[in-house]
Design a protein around this motif. Structure first.
Motif, mmCIF file in Angstrom:
data_model
loop_
_atom_site.group_PDB
_atom_site.id
_atom_site.type_symbol
_atom_site.label_atom_id
_atom_site.label_comp_id
_atom_site.label_asym_id
_atom_site.label_seq_id
_atom_site.Cartn_x
_atom_site.Cartn_y
_atom_site.Cartn_z
ATOM 1 N N ASN A 171 0.835 -1.204 0.000
ATOM 2 C CA ASN A 171 0.000 0.000 0.000
ATOM 3 C C ASN A 171 0.868 1.251 0.000
ATOM 4 O O ASN A 171 0.633 2.197 -0.766
ATOM 5 C CB ASN A 171 -0.912 -0.021 1.222
ATOM 6 N N VAL A 172 1.889 1.269 0.862
ATOM 7 C CA VAL A 172 2.775 2.436 0.934
ATOM 8 C C VAL A 172 3.516 2.641 -0.390
ATOM 9 O O VAL A 172 3.572 3.755 -0.936
ATOM 10 C CB VAL A 172 3.787 2.278 2.093
ATOM 11 N N PHE A 173 4.053 1.554 -0.921
ATOM 12 C CA PHE A 173 4.774 1.656 -2.188
ATOM 13 C C PHE A 173 3.832 2.044 -3.331
ATOM 14 O O PHE A 173 4.163 2.880 -4.182
ATOM 15 C CB PHE A 173 5.458 0.327 -2.522
ATOM 16 N N GLY A 174 2.641 1.457 -3.346
ATOM 17 C CA GLY A 174 1.671 1.767 -4.390
ATOM 18 C C GLY A 174 1.211 3.206 -4.349
ATOM 19 O O GLY A 174 1.048 3.853 -5.392
ATOM 20 N N ASP A 175 0.997 3.729 -3.131
ATOM 21 C CA ASP A 175 0.636 5.144 -2.997
ATOM 22 C C ASP A 175 1.711 6.039 -3.607
ATOM 23 O O ASP A 175 1.415 6.981 -4.355
ATOM 24 C CB ASP A 175 0.443 5.500 -1.520
ATOM 25 N N TRP A 176 2.964 5.752 -3.275
ATOM 26 C CA TRP A 176 4.060 6.564 -3.818
ATOM 27 C C TRP A 176 4.126 6.450 -5.342
ATOM 28 O O TRP A 176 4.210 7.468 -6.042
ATOM 29 C CB TRP A 176 5.392 6.100 -3.219
ATOM 30 N N LEU A 177 4.038 5.226 -5.850
ATOM 31 C CA LEU A 177 4.199 5.002 -7.285
ATOM 32 C C LEU A 177 3.068 5.636 -8.097
ATOM 33 O O LEU A 177 3.317 6.347 -9.089
ATOM 34 C CB LEU A 177 4.252 3.503 -7.573
ATOM 35 N N LEU A 178 1.829 5.401 -7.656
ATOM 36 C CA LEU A 178 0.681 5.849 -8.457
ATOM 37 C C LEU A 178 0.370 7.330 -8.260
ATOM 38 O O LEU A 178 -0.088 7.989 -9.199
ATOM 39 C CB LEU A 178 -0.554 5.007 -8.108
ATOM 40 N N VAL A 179 0.630 7.860 -7.072
ATOM 41 C CA VAL A 179 0.288 9.258 -6.809
ATOM 42 C C VAL A 179 1.370 10.205 -7.331
ATOM 43 O O VAL A 179 1.065 11.250 -7.908
ATOM 44 C CB VAL A 179 0.058 9.487 -5.307
ATOM 45 N N PHE A 180 2.643 9.833 -7.183
ATOM 46 C CA PHE A 180 3.723 10.759 -7.554
ATOM 47 C C PHE A 180 4.325 10.470 -8.938
ATOM 48 O O PHE A 180 4.048 11.237 -9.870
ATOM 49 C CB PHE A 180 4.788 10.793 -6.455
ATOM 50 N N MET A 211 -1.388 9.854 -10.737
ATOM 51 C CA MET A 211 -2.772 9.414 -10.868
ATOM 52 C C MET A 211 -3.680 9.984 -9.784
ATOM 53 O O MET A 211 -4.878 9.702 -9.762
ATOM 54 C CB MET A 211 -2.829 7.883 -10.850
ATOM 55 N N GLY A 212 -3.130 10.778 -8.874
ATOM 56 C CA GLY A 212 -3.950 11.466 -7.882
ATOM 57 C C GLY A 212 -4.710 10.534 -6.958
ATOM 58 O O GLY A 212 -4.239 9.453 -6.593
ATOM 59 N N THR A 213 -5.930 10.969 -6.576
ATOM 60 C CA THR A 213 -6.724 10.169 -5.638
ATOM 61 C C THR A 213 -7.148 8.837 -6.242
ATOM 62 O O THR A 213 -7.335 7.858 -5.515
ATOM 63 C CB THR A 213 -7.980 10.950 -5.200
ATOM 64 N N ALA A 223 -6.569 5.235 -4.338
ATOM 65 C CA ALA A 223 -7.614 4.231 -4.154
ATOM 66 C C ALA A 223 -7.199 2.889 -4.747
ATOM 67 O O ALA A 223 -7.413 1.826 -4.149
ATOM 68 C CB ALA A 223 -8.913 4.713 -4.794
ATOM 69 N N ILE A 224 -6.610 2.922 -5.933
ATOM 70 C CA ILE A 224 -6.167 1.681 -6.580
ATOM 71 C C ILE A 224 -5.068 1.013 -5.759
ATOM 72 O O ILE A 224 -5.058 -0.213 -5.580
ATOM 73 C CB ILE A 224 -5.683 1.965 -8.015
#
Length: 391
Positions: free
Chosen positions: A127-136, A140-142, A146-147
Motif C-alpha cells: 500500500n505504501v509503495f503503491g501510494d508513492w508510485l501511483l500518486v507521484f 494518478m492522484g486520488t 484508491a487503486i
C-alpha cells in the motif's frame, strides 16, 4: 467536510467488515472450544457469505451512485472530481478488501496468526509503495491512491487463501445450508465491535466542533497531531484484544473457567501495562512526533502542554477495549454492545461537548479520560453482576 465524510465512509466499511467477521469468529471459537468442528465450519461459511453479500451491496452503491454519495458527503466543485475518482475506484475493491479482513479474523482463530501477520505486513508495504508510485511518479492522484489501497488488500486476500489451498487447520469452504437464525446471531455478536468503530469519527467531530468554538485553529491543529497518535495507540490496543479473542472463546466453549479467568486477567495486565508504556513513550517523544507531522512552532508548543492531559485517557481506553472483547467472546453481546454504545456514541459526545462548559477550556483535553473512566466503572459493575455466580 469532504475529507471527514470520506473518512467516515471508510470507517463505516471497516465497521461492516468487523461486526460481521468478529461476530462470526466469536461464535466459531466457542464451537472449536466445544470440539464441534463441523458446527464451527458452518459458522465460518455463513459468516463469509454474509460478508460477501454486504460487501457486494456497498461495492455496487459506490460504483453506481458515486456522484450522489460524494454530494451527500459534502463534495464541492473544487474537490468533486477527486472525491468521485477515489470513491469509484475504491468501491471496485470493496469485495476483496472485505474478504481479506474477514479471512484474517477466521485464520487467526484457526491457528494461523503467523500467516495473518505476514498478510498484514505485505499488504501494508504494498500500500505504501503503491501510494508513492501511483500518486507521484505516475501522477494518478486520488484515483491512484484508491487503486493502491485496493490492490494491496487484494494481495492480502491471496495470501490468506493459501491457508485453504494447503488445507491447513480446520477451516474449509463448502456448501452452505442457509440458516437465517445463524445470520442473525453473527450480526448480534459482532455489533459491539461495529459500534466501537464509530468512536474515532464521533470523537473527532465533537472535538473539532468544541475546539473551533473555544480555541480556534491552534486547538484544531494540535488535535490533528494528538488524534493521529491516539489512532496508532488504539490500533495496538485492538491488536491485543484480537489476539486474546480466540483464547477467550475457546476456553468459554470448553467450559474451562480457570483458563478463561487467567486469560482475562492477563489481558487486563497487558492492556494496562502496554498502554501505560506507549503513553509514557509518546509523552516523552511528543516534540519529535510533532516534527514528524510537520507542526509549526505554535502548534508544537501547545501540543507539549496538552498532550499529557489527553494521553492518560488512552490507558483507560485500552482496558475498556479488552473488557469489551472478553464479553463478546463469551456470548454476552448485550452487555458488550451496551458498553460500546456508551463509550463510542453516548458518553464521549456528551462529555466532550459539555465538560468545558463546567470546568473551562482546559477540560477539553481531559474529555477522553473522563468518559473512558465513567465507562470503565460501569463496565466493571456490569461484569461483576454478570459473573456473580459463574462465567
Amino acid at each position: 467536510m469532504l475529507f471527514f465524510g470520506l473518512s467516515f465512509m471508510r470507517t463505516d466499511l471497516s465497521a461492516m467488515n468487523l461486526f460481521i467477521s468478529v461476530g462470526g469468529v466469536a461464535i466459531y471459537a466457542v464451537h472449536i472450544g466445544k470440539g464441534d468442528h463441523e458446527g464451527a465450519n458452518t459458522v465460518f461459511r455463513h459468516g463469509i457469505l454474509l460478508l460477501l453479500c454486504a460487501a457486494a451491496i456497498l461495492s455496487l452503491a459506490g460504483t453506481l451512485f458515486t456522484d450522489s454519495i460524494c454530494s451527500f458527503l459534502g463534495a464541492g466543485e473544487a474537490f468533486r472530481q477527486y472525491a468521485v475518482d477515489y470513491l469509484f475506484w475504491y468501491s471496485l475493491f470493496i469485495i476483496p478488501a472485505a474478504l481479506s479482513a474477514g479471512l484474517q479474523n477466521y485464520c487467526r482463530n484457526d491457528n494461523a496468526p503467523g500467516l495473518v501477520g505476514m498478510a498484514v505486513i505485505v499488504s501494508s508495504i504494498c500500500n505504501v509503495f503503491g501510494d508513492w508510485l501511483l500518486v507521484f511518479p505516475l501522477a494518478m492522484g486520488t484515483k491512484g491512491a484508491a487503486i493502491a489501497t485496493g490492490v494491496s488488500q487484494t494481495i492480502g486476500l491471496f495470501i490468506m487463501l493459501t491457508h485453504f489451498a494447503r488445507k491447513n487447520g480446520n477451516l474449509r469452504f463448502g456448501k452452505v445450508t442457509l440458516n437465517m437464525g445463524l445470520f442473525r446471531e453473527i450480526i448480534v455478536h459482532g455489533l459491539p465491535e461495529g459500534v466501537s468503530q464509530l468512536a474515532t469519527p464521533i470523537m473527532k467531530f465533537c472535538m473539532n466542533f468544541v475546539l473551533i468554538e473555544r480555541i480556534g485553529d491552534l486547538g484544531v491543529n494540535a488535535f490533528s497531531v494528538v488524534s493521529n497518535i491516539a489512532i496508532l495507540s488504539m490500533g495496538i490496543f485492538s491488536g491485543a484484544s484480537e489476539g486474546l479473542q480466540p483464547l477467550f472463546g475457546q476456553s468459554y466453549g470448553a467450559k474451562n473457567e480457570k483458563d478463561l479467568k487467567f486469560y482475562f486477567k492477563s489481558g487486563q495486565i497487558i492492556s494496562f501495562a502496554g498502554s501505560a508504556m506507549i503513553t509514557i513513550l509518546t509523552v516523552l517523544l511528543r516534540e519529535n512526533i510533532c516534527a514528524l507531522f510537520g507542526s509549526d512552532a505554535a502548534t508544537t508548543e501547545y501540543v507539549l502542554q496538552i498532550y499529557p492531559m489527553f494521553s492518560i485517557g488512552l490507558i483507560v481506553m485500552a482496558v475498556n477495549v479488552m473488557i469489551t472483547a472478553y464479553l463478546y467472546s463469551t456470548e454476552r453481546s448485550a452487555l458488550s454492545t451496551s458498553i460500546s454504545l456508551l463509550q463510542s456514541v453516548i458518553l464521549n459526545s456528551a462529555i466532550i461537548v459539555f465538560l468545558p462548559n463546567i470546568f473551562g477550556d482546559g477540560a477539553i483535553w481531559f474529555s477522553m479520560f473522563t468518559y473512558e473512566a465513567v465507562v470503565l466503572v460501569i463496565a466493571m459493575v456490569l461484569l461483576k453482576y454478570s459473573e456473580r455466580n459463574t462465567v
